[in-house]
Structures are given as C-alpha cells and as structure tokens.
Design a protein around this motif. Structure first.
Motif, mmCIF file in Angstrom:
data_model
loop_
_atom_site.group_PDB
_atom_site.id
_atom_site.type_symbol
_atom_site.label_atom_id
_atom_site.label_comp_id
_atom_site.label_asym_id
_atom_site.label_seq_id
_atom_site.Cartn_x
_atom_site.Cartn_y
_atom_site.Cartn_z
ATOM 1 N N VAL A 1 2.092 11.165 7.686
ATOM 2 C CA VAL A 1 0.695 10.829 7.446
ATOM 3 C C VAL A 1 0.614 9.575 6.581
ATOM 4 O O VAL A 1 1.324 9.462 5.575
ATOM 5 C CB VAL A 1 -0.032 11.979 6.720
ATOM 6 C CG1 VAL A 1 -1.488 11.602 6.463
ATOM 7 C CG2 VAL A 1 0.053 13.255 7.526
ATOM 8 N N LYS A 2 -0.251 8.660 6.967
ATOM 9 C CA LYS A 2 -0.510 7.457 6.174
ATOM 10 C C LYS A 2 -2.009 7.229 6.099
ATOM 11 O O LYS A 2 -2.719 7.510 7.060
ATOM 12 C CB LYS A 2 0.131 6.227 6.833
ATOM 13 C CG LYS A 2 1.643 6.265 6.945
ATOM 14 C CD LYS A 2 2.129 4.948 7.523
ATOM 15 C CE LYS A 2 3.628 4.823 7.470
ATOM 16 N NZ LYS A 2 4.076 3.467 7.843
ATOM 17 N N VAL A 3 -2.457 6.646 4.991
ATOM 18 C CA VAL A 3 -3.857 6.259 4.912
ATOM 19 C C VAL A 3 -4.111 5.120 5.893
ATOM 20 O O VAL A 3 -5.149 5.050 6.557
ATOM 21 C CB VAL A 3 -4.230 5.846 3.477
ATOM 22 C CG1 VAL A 3 -5.651 5.292 3.437
ATOM 23 C CG2 VAL A 3 -4.093 7.034 2.531
ATOM 24 N N HIS A 4 -3.135 4.242 6.011
ATOM 25 C CA HIS A 4 -3.189 3.111 6.944
ATOM 26 C C HIS A 4 -1.766 2.826 7.379
ATOM 27 O O HIS A 4 -0.824 3.062 6.616
ATOM 28 C CB HIS A 4 -3.788 1.886 6.227
ATOM 29 C CG HIS A 4 -4.062 0.726 7.122
ATOM 30 N ND1 HIS A 4 -3.074 -0.138 7.556
ATOM 31 C CD2 HIS A 4 -5.217 0.272 7.680
ATOM 32 C CE1 HIS A 4 -3.601 -1.057 8.341
ATOM 33 N NE2 HIS A 4 -4.895 -0.834 8.421
ATOM 34 N N CYS A 5 -1.594 2.305 8.581
ATOM 35 C CA CYS A 5 -0.230 2.059 9.076
ATOM 36 C C CYS A 5 0.565 1.122 8.175
ATOM 37 O O CYS A 5 1.793 1.186 8.156
ATOM 38 C CB CYS A 5 -0.279 1.511 10.498
ATOM 39 S SG CYS A 5 -0.552 2.780 11.761
ATOM 40 N N ARG A 6 -0.103 0.251 7.447
ATOM 41 C CA ARG A 6 0.614 -0.700 6.598
ATOM 42 C C ARG A 6 0.955 -0.128 5.229
ATOM 43 O O ARG A 6 1.634 -0.781 4.442
ATOM 44 C CB ARG A 6 -0.213 -1.972 6.429
ATOM 45 C CG ARG A 6 -0.397 -2.738 7.718
ATOM 46 C CD ARG A 6 -1.234 -3.987 7.523
ATOM 47 N NE ARG A 6 -1.428 -4.724 8.767
ATOM 48 C CZ ARG A 6 -2.184 -5.808 8.877
ATOM 49 N NH1 ARG A 6 -2.811 -6.277 7.834
ATOM 50 N NH2 ARG A 6 -2.303 -6.413 10.039
ATOM 51 N N LEU A 7 0.481 1.082 4.953
ATOM 52 C CA LEU A 7 0.716 1.668 3.646
ATOM 53 C C LEU A 7 1.831 2.712 3.722
ATOM 54 O O LEU A 7 2.318 3.043 4.796
ATOM 55 C CB LEU A 7 -0.573 2.285 3.106
ATOM 56 C CG LEU A 7 -1.726 1.294 2.917
ATOM 57 C CD1 LEU A 7 -2.969 2.014 2.419
ATOM 58 C CD2 LEU A 7 -1.331 0.181 1.956
ATOM 59 N N SER A 8 2.196 3.215 2.575
ATOM 60 C CA SER A 8 3.339 4.127 2.519
ATOM 61 C C SER A 8 2.980 5.517 3.033
ATOM 62 O O SER A 8 1.813 5.872 3.170
ATOM 63 C CB SER A 8 3.856 4.211 1.087
ATOM 64 O OG SER A 8 2.828 4.678 0.233
ATOM 65 N N GLY B 1 2.364 7.988 11.636
ATOM 66 C CA GLY B 1 3.535 7.206 12.022
ATOM 67 C C GLY B 1 4.667 8.088 12.511
ATOM 68 O O GLY B 1 4.734 9.280 12.179
ATOM 69 N N TRP B 2 5.531 7.509 13.316
ATOM 70 C CA TRP B 2 6.806 8.129 13.677
ATOM 71 C C TRP B 2 7.911 7.301 13.039
ATOM 72 O O TRP B 2 7.914 6.068 13.139
ATOM 73 C CB TRP B 2 6.998 8.162 15.190
ATOM 74 C CG TRP B 2 6.221 9.209 15.899
ATOM 75 C CD1 TRP B 2 5.030 9.043 16.547
ATOM 76 C CD2 TRP B 2 6.569 10.590 16.048
ATOM 77 N NE1 TRP B 2 4.611 10.231 17.082
ATOM 78 C CE2 TRP B 2 5.544 11.206 16.804
ATOM 79 C CE3 TRP B 2 7.653 11.378 15.639
ATOM 80 C CZ2 TRP B 2 5.562 12.556 17.138
ATOM 81 C CZ3 TRP B 2 7.665 12.719 15.969
ATOM 82 C CH2 TRP B 2 6.635 13.305 16.717
ATOM 83 N N ARG C 1 2.391 9.429 3.111
ATOM 84 C CA ARG C 1 1.847 10.416 2.179
ATOM 85 C C ARG C 1 2.521 11.774 2.338
ATOM 86 O O ARG C 1 2.668 12.514 1.376
ATOM 87 C CB ARG C 1 0.338 10.574 2.410
ATOM 88 C CG ARG C 1 -0.485 9.361 2.011
ATOM 89 C CD ARG C 1 -0.439 9.121 0.512
ATOM 90 N NE ARG C 1 -1.355 8.098 0.058
ATOM 91 C CZ ARG C 1 -2.583 8.339 -0.375
ATOM 92 N NH1 ARG C 1 -3.059 9.562 -0.394
ATOM 93 N NH2 ARG C 1 -3.333 7.341 -0.791
ATOM 94 N N ALA C 2 2.908 12.111 3.565
ATOM 95 C CA ALA C 2 3.534 13.411 3.809
ATOM 96 C C ALA C 2 4.353 13.336 5.082
ATOM 97 O O ALA C 2 4.042 12.541 5.981
ATOM 98 C CB ALA C 2 2.476 14.498 3.928
ATOM 99 N N TRP C 3 5.394 14.179 5.122
ATOM 100 C CA TRP C 3 6.331 14.195 6.249
ATOM 101 C C TRP C 3 6.337 15.536 6.951
ATOM 102 O O TRP C 3 6.093 16.566 6.324
ATOM 103 C CB TRP C 3 7.747 13.972 5.733
ATOM 104 C CG TRP C 3 8.002 12.701 5.026
ATOM 105 C CD1 TRP C 3 7.856 12.465 3.695
ATOM 106 C CD2 TRP C 3 8.461 11.485 5.598
ATOM 107 N NE1 TRP C 3 8.202 11.165 3.396
ATOM 108 C CE2 TRP C 3 8.571 10.547 4.549
ATOM 109 C CE3 TRP C 3 8.799 11.091 6.899
ATOM 110 C CZ2 TRP C 3 9.009 9.231 4.762
ATOM 111 C CZ3 TRP C 3 9.232 9.790 7.115
ATOM 112 C CH2 TRP C 3 9.327 8.882 6.053
ATOM 113 N N GLY C 4 6.726 15.504 8.229
ATOM 114 C CA GLY C 4 7.075 16.727 8.919
ATOM 115 C C GLY C 4 8.536 17.053 8.681
ATOM 116 O O GLY C 4 9.236 16.347 7.951
#
Length: 119
Positions: A98-105, A35-36, A107-110
């Motif tokens: 990073v997300k497991v799925h776009c609808r989920l929270s 995601g962005w 997991r990690a950021w840049g």
C-alpha cells in the motif's frame, strides 16, 4: 486491521504466464495506490509496478515493461499483476504494498507469493 493477501504464484516454464492477485481489506482501498515489488534470493527488494488509486496511471520497471500488466478492481478491493513471457530472472517472492502515492514509500506489505520460472 489492514490486510493484504497475495495469491497466484507458482512454478511456470520460461515463456509462460501467471496472474497474481492482491486482495485488500481493513482500509479504504480506493484511496491508495498499490504497488508490486519482488525479492529474489540474495538480492534487495525491487519495485516491479504500481497503479494509482483510480487505476488510470501505472508504471513499470524497465525489466518487465511490455510483459507485465497491473490493474485494479476497486469494487473487489483487488489488484492484479498479469505476467506474460516469464523469464528465469523473474523468479522471486512477489509482494503487494500500500502506498499513498506510487512515488512515495510503502505503508504496508502483504506476506508475499513465490513465483518460480524454470524448465
């Protein structure tokens, strides 16, 4: 070690374009949605766009629909955000996540990249 590195931000005039890149390493890139998100001064972080692991499903915030395009190259472990017709209200720090799925929270950021739209 999971790492996300954003690049491509900068200063652009209203109506201009930028392409952000998010280079990933340290995990199986093709297994995760990316995601962005962005955060403007004094505002909460908001989702801008997301792309699923295969790259065949995307979503966009209403404020950027028709102007921004997300894409990914799993061979290069990179996600892109093409931003056209930029407006001053697009000014923010842009983060990939990073997300497991776009609808989920997330997991990690840049670390983020600054985008400033101003004349």
């Amino acid at each position: 070690q999971l790492q996300l590195v954003e690049s491509g931000g900068g200063l652009v005039q209203p109506g201009g374009s930028l392409r952000l890149s998010c280079a990933a390493s340290g995990f199986t890139f093709s297994s995760y949605a990316i995601g962005w998100l962005r955060q403007a001064p004094g505002k909460e972080r908001e989702g801008v766009s997301c792309i699923n692991k295969d790259g065949d499903s995307t979503n966009y915030a209403d404020s950027v629909k028709g102007r921004f395009t997300i894409s990914r190259d799993n061979a290069k472990n990179t996600v892109y955000l093409q931003m056209n017709n930029l407006k001053p209200e697009d000014t923010a720090i842009y983060y990939c996540a990073v997300k497991v799925h776009c609808r989920l929270s997330v997991r990690a950021w840049g670390q983020g990249t600054q985008v400033t739209v101003s004349s």
